[in-house]
Design a protein around this motif. Structure first.
Motif, mmCIF file in Angstrom:
data_model
loop_
_atom_site.group_PDB
_atom_site.id
_atom_site.type_symbol
_atom_site.label_atom_id
_atom_site.label_comp_id
_atom_site.label_asym_id
_atom_site.label_seq_id
_atom_site.Cartn_x
_atom_site.Cartn_y
_atom_site.Cartn_z
ATOM 1 N N ARG A 18 0.582 -0.731 0.049
ATOM 2 C CA ARG A 18 -0.033 0.115 -0.066
ATOM 3 C C ARG A 18 0.698 1.493 -0.128
ATOM 4 N N PHE A 19 1.397 1.459 0.762
ATOM 5 C CA PHE A 19 2.595 2.340 0.692
ATOM 6 C C PHE A 19 3.321 2.679 -0.587
ATOM 7 N N MET A 72 2.852 1.805 -3.446
ATOM 8 C CA MET A 72 1.305 2.390 -4.531
ATOM 9 C C MET A 72 1.253 3.708 -4.261
ATOM 10 N N VAL A 73 0.902 4.190 -3.272
ATOM 11 C CA VAL A 73 1.199 5.765 -2.505
ATOM 12 C C VAL A 73 2.605 6.506 -3.560
ATOM 13 N N LEU A 86 2.080 6.081 -7.515
ATOM 14 C CA LEU A 86 1.014 7.874 -7.700
ATOM 15 C C LEU A 86 1.373 8.376 -8.078
ATOM 16 N N ALA A 87 2.092 8.809 -6.549
ATOM 17 C CA ALA A 87 2.605 10.726 -6.103
ATOM 18 C C ALA A 87 3.296 10.510 -6.885
#
Length: 88
Positions: free
Chosen positions: A39-40, A42-43, A46-47
């Motif tokens: 999850r980290f 992926m963020v 995306l950033a």
């Protein structure tokens, strides 16, 4: 061009780890930690995509591509919810 350059290595790793997790070879504790790391990451990805966006060029393209993107994104959400509703 070689297959190694055409095929992203992280996809092969994803499939490998998904398979290992599915058959129970990854301990539950490690699986949870890997899920949080996923999850980290992926963020972060995306950033990075957002930070590379050229806002001026985006504004010059006009409103039609923006509306198109909103429609496609909404369609993905609707289909995702429909699949979840059908499966559950």
């Amino acid at each position: 061009m070689s297959l190694q350059k055409l095929f992203p290595w992280f996809i092969a790793c994803f499939v490998l780890f998904a398979g290992l997790n599915t058959i129970g070879l990854i301990p539950v504790e490690l699986s949870g930690a890997m899920r949080q790391a996923s999850r980290f990451l992926m963020v972060i990805a995306l950033a990075a995509i957002g930070l590379k966006t050229n806002v001026r060029q985006f504004a010059r393209t006009g409103w039609k591509p923006f509306v198109h993107a909103i429609i496609l994104s909404s369609l993905v959400v609707v289909v995702s919810f429909a699949v979840v509703a059908i499966v559950l």
